[in-house]
Design an enzyme around this catalytic site. Structure first.
Site, PDB file in Angstrom:
ATOM      1  N   SER A 715       0.909  -1.279  -0.055  1.00  0.00           N
ATOM      2  CA  SER A 715       0.053  -0.081  -0.007  1.00  0.00           C
ATOM      3  C   SER A 715       0.669   1.191   0.046  1.00  0.00           C
ATOM      4  O   SER A 715       0.411   2.329  -0.478  1.00  0.00           O
ATOM      5  CB  SER A 715      -0.807   0.002   1.158  1.00  0.00           C
ATOM      6  OG  SER A 715      -0.033   0.049   2.332  1.00  0.00           O
ATOM      7  N   VAL A 719       8.396  -3.799  -2.067  1.00  0.00           N
ATOM      8  CA  VAL A 719       9.378  -4.477  -1.165  1.00  0.00           C
ATOM      9  C   VAL A 719      10.343  -5.344  -1.998  1.00  0.00           C
ATOM     10  O   VAL A 719       9.490  -6.245  -2.722  1.00  0.00           O
ATOM     11  CB  VAL A 719       8.764  -5.450   0.004  1.00  0.00           C
ATOM     12  CG1 VAL A 719       9.528  -6.123   0.671  1.00  0.00           C
ATOM     13  CG2 VAL A 719       7.751  -4.452   0.486  1.00  0.00           C
ATOM     14  N   ASP A 792      11.000  10.250  15.228  1.00  0.00           N
ATOM     15  CA  ASP A 792      11.531  11.700  15.601  1.00  0.00           C
ATOM     16  C   ASP A 792      10.989  12.925  14.751  1.00  0.00           C
ATOM     17  O   ASP A 792      11.366  13.446  13.977  1.00  0.00           O
ATOM     18  CB  ASP A 792      13.056  11.445  14.890  1.00  0.00           C
ATOM     19  CG  ASP A 792      14.101  12.673  15.274  1.00  0.00           C
ATOM     20  OD1 ASP A 792      13.464  13.266  16.478  1.00  0.00           O
ATOM     21  OD2 ASP A 792      15.068  12.805  14.887  1.00  0.00           O
TER      22      ASP A 792
END
Ligand SMILES: *[C@@H]1O[C@H](CO)[C@@H](O)[C@H](O)[C@H]1NC(C)=O
Ligand SMILES: *[C@@H]1O[C@H](CO)[C@@H](O)[C@H](O)[C@H]1NC(C)=O
Ligand SMILES: *[C@@H]1O[C@H](CO)[C@@H](O)[C@H](O)[C@H]1NC(C)=O
Ligand SMILES: *[C@@H]1O[C@H](CO)[C@@H](O)[C@H](O)[C@H]1NC(C)=O
Length: 961
Positions: A715, A719, A792
C-alpha cells in the site's frame, strides 16, 4: 452332563436375578427393549462418535437420557426430541422398536441417509418432525401405516421423488415438505385430507397444475406452494377456502386473476403472496375490506388498472409490494391512493417500482407511516418535484425514485433521513447542487444520483457519509476539482462512478486509501495531471476508467500490480510513453483501451495483447510490433533490447526516487525476511538499530531494484528481496513512496523556521502543514502488515517544498512494527535504543517503554503546540512544573491570545480583515486543543491521527468561510 446342567444354572440364575431385582413388573422387560433400541439408535445417530449424547448410557435410567421422555404409567419412550446439535449420523432401523413413541422430533442435528421403513411400525406416532437435516431418498411407503400421524414436518432436507398420493389417505393436520428436491405433480388426493390446516410444499421442483381438489380443503389456513414450477390457471375452487390466512402461490408460472370479491373468498386473509407469476386483471377494490390483511405481495405479474383509494382501511397493512406490473395509466391521479395509505400506520414496505404511475408526488407522502423503511417508486412516469415532506419519513432505510421525470432540486429535508442506507435518485431531471446536508446521512451505503442535471461541486460534507460503499454521480453537470481529502474518509468505497461530468484538476491521490475499491470510473471529464502513484494501493480494482480526459505522463508500471484488473481505459488522453510489458501479466484483463494517446515504441504480444479484440491502440502514431492482427509496422530494434529499455526506464524512476530516499525521505528499513526471527543474531550491533546503508549498497543488494527481486507492491511502496555484504541473512528493502508529488521537487525550507523567506506563515498555512504531516503519519501508521513509526517527529524534520507542501523527512530512526495496530504487537521494539530529540520524545520512551504509534502522536502534538506558540519545548521558560503542553492547557480558551505566536495574530487580524477575530480565536483554541490532546502524558489518552485530520479539516473549513 450333570456338570453341564449345574453350570448352566450358575450362569442363568444371576441373569434372571438381575431382571427380577431391577424390574418390579413385567413391563420393565419392554422398557429394556426401548433401552436396547435407543442404544442401537445412538450408534447410528452419532455416527459412533464416542462423546456424543453422553447421558445415553446404562448407568442412568433411560427416562433420564437427554431428549427422552417416558410415559408415566408404562415408562416407555413416548417422546424423543433432539435439536440443534451436530450429531451427523443416520436414523437406524431400531427406531421402529420404540413402539410407544408419540412424538419424534429430531431437527437440525445433521441427520443424513434415508427415513427407515421401520418408522411404519410406530403405530402411536402423532408427530414426525425431522426438519433442517440432510435426509435423502424418497418417503417410505410404510409411513402410511402410521394411522395416528397428524403432523409431518420434513422441510429443509434433501428428499427426492414425488409427493406420494397415499398422503391423501392419512389424517393429517399439517404437512410441511418445503425446501426439498421433490419433483412431479401434486397428487389430487391431497384434497382428501379433510382436516388439513397447513400445506407447505414451497421450494421444490413441483410442476403441473394446482389440483382442483384443493377446493375441498375447507379447514386449510396456510397454503404455500411458492417457488416451484407450477403452471396453468389458479383453480377457482381455491377461492372457496374461507379459512385461508396465508395464501402463497408466488414464483411459479401461474395465470388467472384474483377473485373480485375477496371478502367472500378469503375473509380471514393475512398474507396474499402471488408475486412472480402471470396473473392479470385489476386490483380488486374489495381487498380494502380484508381487515386482517398485513401483506400484499403481487409484484412481477400482469396486473393493470388503478389502485383503489380505499386501502387506508387496511390498518394492519405492513407490506405493499406491487412492483413490475402495469398499474397506473401515466395520468395525473395515478398516485392519489398514496393519501389513503397514510392511514396505514404499520406500513413498512411500499414498493411501487416498474409500473405506469404518472402524476406528481403529493407532499403528504410525508404523512406515510413513520415505520416506513423501504419506499420504492422507480421506473414510473412520475414528474414534478420531490416534496420537502419526504424528510418526515425518518424511518426510511431505502429510498428509490430512480428513472422517473422528477425535476427541481433534491430537497434539503433529505438530510433528515438519518437511517437511510440506500438513496437512489438516478435517471431523473434533478438540477441544482447536491445538498450539503447529504453529509447527515452517516450510515448511507449507496448513493446513486447519476443521469440528472446536477451542478456545482461534490459537497465537502460527503466525507461524513463514512459508510459509503457505492457512489454513482455520473452523467451530470458537476464541476470543480474532485475533493481530495474526502476520499480518505470514505475508505469503504467499492464503486466510484463520476464519469461524464465537468470535473477538473488532478486525480486525488487519496484514492489510494480505498483498499476495497473495485470500480473507479472517471471517464469523460476534464481531469488533468498524471495517474497518481497512490492508485497502486487500490489492489481490489477491477475496472479503471480514465478515458477522455486531459491526463498525461506515462502509463505507470504499477498498473501491472493491480492483479484483479479486468478493464482498463485510458483512451483519449495525452499519455506519452511506451507500453509497459508488465501489462502482459494482468491475467484477468479483458479490455485494454489505450487508443488516441501519444504512445510509442513496441507493443507487447503476450497476455491481453495476444488478442486483437481485447486491445484498442488506434490513434497512437508511433507504435510498432505487436501481434500481426494489429497491423502495426515492425519495430527496427530486436524485441529483447526494447524490453531492456523499458526496464531501464523503471530503474531511472526508482533511482531518482532512491536519491530522495538518501537525502530526505531516507530510509529503507531493513528487516529479516524470515518471519520468526526479526532479530539479527549474526551481528548484535545491528540488532537494535536500523541499518544505515548507502543507496549504492541497496542498489547492489537488490540487483538494481530488479523486478526479479520484487517481492510485492504494497500500500505504500514496493518491497525488494536482497542481500548485503557481511550480513548472512536475506534482507527486505521497502521503498516508501511517501509523497510522490514532492519526490522530484527540492525542498526549500524547514518548518522549524516557521517564517521561511520573508513571509510569515499564516494560520491557514500552518493548519495546512499540520494536515500534511497528519496525513503522512496516518499513512505511515496504516499498513496492514507493517506499520512505520517515525520516532523523530520535530520541526526540522518537516520539510516544505516550493509550493509550501509539507513533507516528513529523515526516517533514520524509523521502526517497522507488525500489524496495523502497532501497539499490540508481540515483537515490540524497545525504545531505549531510540534517542529521538529532547522535548519531542514521549515521556514513556524515557521510562524505556516500547516504540509505539502513540509516541509519534506525542511528538506531533508538541510540534503543533510549537507551531501555535512559536516556542520550542526546550525554551528556557519551561522547567520542571511547566511544560509547553501544560502552558497551553492552562491558557486555553480565554487566554489563548497571550501565548500564540505574535506574528500569527497580527497577520490575520490586520491583513485578512475579512475574517472576524472571534472566528480566528476559535480556530486557535481548536488548534491548541488538538496539540494538547496529542501530547497527553498517557499514550492511551492521545488523539488518533484520523481524528486529528477531521479536527484540522474543521478548522480549515472555518477559516475559509
Ligand atoms: C428390534 O426388534 C426386532 C424385532 O422385534 C428385534 O429382532 C431386534 O433385535 C430389535 N432391535 C434392537 C436394536 O432392539
Ligand atoms: C434451535 O434453533 C432454532 C433456530 O435457531 C431456535 O428457534 C430454537 O429455539 C432452537 N431450539 C433449541 C431447543 O435450542
Ligand atoms: C401396514 O400394516 C399392515 C398391518 O400391520 C401390514 O399388513 C402391512 O404390510 C403394512 N404395510 C406396509 C406398507 O408396511
Ligand atoms: C381421494 O381423492 C381422489 C382424487 O381427488 C379421488 O378420486 C378418490 O376417490 C378419493 N379417495 C377417497 C378415499 O376419498
Amino acid at each position: 452332563m450333570r456338570i453341564l446342567m449345574t453350570c448352566f444354572l450358575c450362569f442363568a440364575i444371576p441373569v434372571l436375578m438381575h431382571y427380577m431385582l431391577s424390574a418390579t413388573n413385567a413391563l420393565s422387560l419392554s422398557s429394556y427393549t426401548d433401552e436396547l433400541a435407543l442404544l442401537a439408535l445412538k450408534e447410528k445417530l452419532t455416527n459412533s462418535v464416542p462423546d456424543s449424547l453422553p447421558s445415553w448410557n446404562q448407568s442412568l435410567h433411560l427416562c433420564e437420557w437427554q431428549g427422552v421422555t417416558c410415559g408415566r404409567r408404562h415408562m416407555r419412550v413416548s417422546v424423543l426430541h433432539l435439536e440443534n446439535q451436530t450429531l451427523g449420523g443416520t436414523l437406524g432401523p431400531s427406531l421402529g422398536n420404540l413402539t410407544f413413541l408419540r412424538i419424534l422430533k429430531l431437527t437440525n442435528i445433521s441427520l443424513h441417509g434415508e427415513i427407515p421403513k421401520q418408522v411404519g411400525r410406530l403405530k402411536r406416532l402423532r408427530k414426525l418432525s425431522l426438519s433442517n437435516n440432510k435426509l435423502e431418498g424418497e418417503f417410505p411407503m410404510e409411513l402410511s401405516n402410521c394411522t395416528n400421524l397428524h403432523v409431518i414436518e420434513l422441510y429443509h432436507n434433501h428428499l427426492t421423488g414425488r409427493v406420494p398420493s397415499w398422503f391423501g389417505s392419512m389424517q393429517l393436520i399439517l404437512l410441511n415438505l418445503g425446501i426439498n428436491n421433490l419433483v412431479g405433480t401434486i397428487p389430487p388426493s391431497l384434497g382428501n385430507i379433510t382436516f388439513l390446516n397447513v400445506l407447505f410444499l414451497s421450494w421444490n421442483h413441483l410442476a403441473g397444475n394446482i389440483p382442483h381438489a384443493f377446493g375441498k380443503l375447507s379447514e386449510l389456513k396456510i397454503l404455500a406452494l411458492n417457488s416451484n414450477n407450477l403452471s396453468g390457471e389458479v383453480p377457482h375452487s381455491l377461492y372457496n377456502l374461507s379459512n385461508i390466512q396465508n395464501f402463497d402461490l408466488g414464483e411459479n408460472n401461474l395465470f388467472g386473476s384474483l377473485p373480485s370479491d375477496m371478502i367472500l373468498a378469503f375473509p380471514n386473509l393475512e398474507g396474499l403472496y402471488v408475486s412472480g407469476n402471470q396473473i392479470s386483471g385489476t386490483f380488486p377494490s374489495s381487498m380494502s375490506n380484508l381487515t386482517e390483511l398485513q401483506i400484499i405481495d403481487i409484484g412481477d405479474n400482469f396486473f393493470n388498472g388503478p389502485i383503489p383509494l380505499t386501502l387506508g382501511r387496511l390498518n394492519k397493512l405492513y407490506s405493499f409490494n406491487i412492483v413490475n406490473n402495469n398499474f397506473g395509466s401515466g395520468g395525473a391521479h395515478d398516485l392519489d391512493f398514496l393519501s389513503s395509505l397514510t392511514n396505514c400506520t404499520q406500513l413498512s414496505r411500499l414498493l411501487l417500482d416498474h409500473n405506469k404511475f404518472g402524476g406528481k408526488l403529493p407532499n403528504l407522502i410525508g404523512n406515510l407511516s413513520i415505520n416506513l423503511k423501504q419506499f420504492k417508486l422507480a421506473e414510473n412516469q412520475i414528474y414534478g418535484v420531490i416534496p420537502e415532506g419526504i424528510g418526515q419519513l425518518i424511518g426510511l432505510t431505502s429510498l428509490d425514485m430512480g428513472s422517473n421525470s422528477l425535476e427541481g432540486s433534491i430537497p434539503n429535508s433529505i438530510g433528515k433521513l438519518k437511517n437511510l442506507v440506500s438513496l437512489v435518485l438516478q435517471a431523473n431531471k434533478l438540477s441544482s447542487n447536491i445538498p450539503t446536508n447529504i453529509g447527515n446521512l452517516t450510515i448511507l451505503s449507496e448513493l446513486y444520483l447519476s443521469g440528472n442535471k446536477l451542478e456545482g461541486r461534490i459537497p465537502f460534507s460527503l466525507r461524513y457519509c463514512t459508510q459509503l460503499q457505492k457512489l454513482s454521480i455520473a452523467e451530470n453537470k458537476l464541476s470543480g476539482d474532485l475533493p481530495n481529502q474526502t476520499f480518505s474518509y470514505l475508505d469503504g468505497l467499492i464503486n466510484i462512478v463520476l464519469s461524464n461530468n465537468y470535473f477538473t484538476g488532478p486525480i486525488p491521490s487519496e484514492f489510494g486509501y480505498l483498499k476495497q475499491l473495485s470500480i473507479l470510473s472517471l471517464e469523460s471529464n476534464h481531469l488533468s495531471g498524471e495517474i497518481p502513484k497512490s492508485l497502486a494501493s487500490c489492489i481490489s480494482l477491477i475496472g479503471l476508467g480514465l478515458g477522455s480526459n486531459f491526463l498525461h505522463g506515462s502509463i505507470p508500471l504499477f498498473l501491472a500490480s493491480l492483479k484483479s484488473l479486468e478493464a482498463l481505459d485510458i483512451s483519449h488522453n495525452n499519455f506519452s510513453s511506451t507500453i509497459p510489458f508488465e501489462l502482459e501479466d494482468l491475467t484477468f484483463l479483458k479490455i485494454l483501451d489505450l487508443s488516441f494517446n501519444n504512445l510509442c515504441g513496441e507493443v507487447p504480444k503476450e497476455g491481453v495483447f495476444s488478442n486483437a479484440t481485447k486491445v484498442s491502440l488506434i490513434g497512437n502514431k508511433n507504435l510498432c510490433g505487436g501481434i500481426s492482427q494489429l497491423k502495426l509496422p515492425p519495430c527496427f530494434k530486436k524485441p529483447s533490447k526494447k524490453h531492456k529499455r523499458s526496464l531501464k526506464k523503471k530503474l531511472i524512476i526508482i533511482s531518482v526516487f532512491g536519491g530522495i530516499l538518501i537525502s530526505f525521505v531516507a530510509f529503507t528499513i531493513v528487516h529479516v525476511l524470515t518471519r520468526k526471527s526479526t532479530k539479527l543474531p549474526s551481528s548484535p550491533s545491528l540488532q537494535n538499530r536500523a541499518l544505515r546503508v548507502t543507496y549504492g549498497e541497496l542498489h547492489e543488494a537488490t540487483n538494481g531494484f530488479s523486478s526479479s527481486n520484487l517481492v510485492g507492491t504494497g500500500s505504500f511502496g514496493s518491497v525488494y528481496r536482497g542481500s548485503l555484504h557481511n550480513f548472512e541473512r536475506p534482507i527486505a528493502v521497502k521503498v516508501l513512496n511517501l509523497e510522490t508529488r514532492g519526490a522530484a521537487k527540492c525542498f526549500v525550507a524547514e518548518c522549524s523556521a516557521l517564517g521561511p523567506g520573508n513571509h510569515s506563515l499564516s494560520l491557514t498555512k500552518r493548519v495546512d502543514i499540520a494536515l500534511d504531516v497528519a496525513h503522512a503519519l496516518d499513512y505511515l501508521h496504516h499498513d496492514e502488515d507493517q506499520v512505520v513509526v517515525h520516532c523523530d517527529i520535530k520541526p526540522s524534520n518537516v520539510l516544505l517544498d516550493e509550493e509550501m507542501v509539507a513533507h516528513l523527512g529523515d526516517f533514520g530512526l524509523a521502526r517497522l512494527i507488525h500489524g496495523s495496530t502497532g501497539h499490540s504487537s508481540k515483537d515490540q521494539i524497545d525504545s531505549s535504543t531510540i534517542k529521538g530529540t529532547i522535548g519531542y520524545v514521549p515521556p514513556e520512551y524515557g521510562a524505556g517503554g516500547p516504540v509505539t504509534l502513540e509516541g509519534d502522536i506525542y511528538s506531533y502534538g508538541i510540534l503543533l503546540l510549537e507551531m501555535l506558540t512559536g516556542k520550542r519545548p526546550t525554551d528556557n521558560m519551561f522547567y520542571e512544573n511547566l511544560s509547553l503542553h501544560k502552558l497551553c492547557k492552562m491558557k486555553i480558551s480565554e487566554e489563548i491570545l497571550d501565548i500564540v505566536d505574535s506574528r500569527l495574530v497580527m497577520l490575520n487580524v490586520e491583513d485578512e480583515t475579512w475574517i472576524v477575530e472571534n472566528n480566528i480565536k476559535e480556530c486557535l483554541v481548536m488548534f491548541a486543543k488538538i496539540g494538547i490532546a496529542c501530547s497527553e502524558e498517557f499514550p492511551t489518552q492521545r488523539m488518533l491521527p484520523k481524528h486529528v485530520i477531521l479536527k484540522l479539516l474543521e478548522i480549515k473549513h472555518k477559516l475559509s468561510r
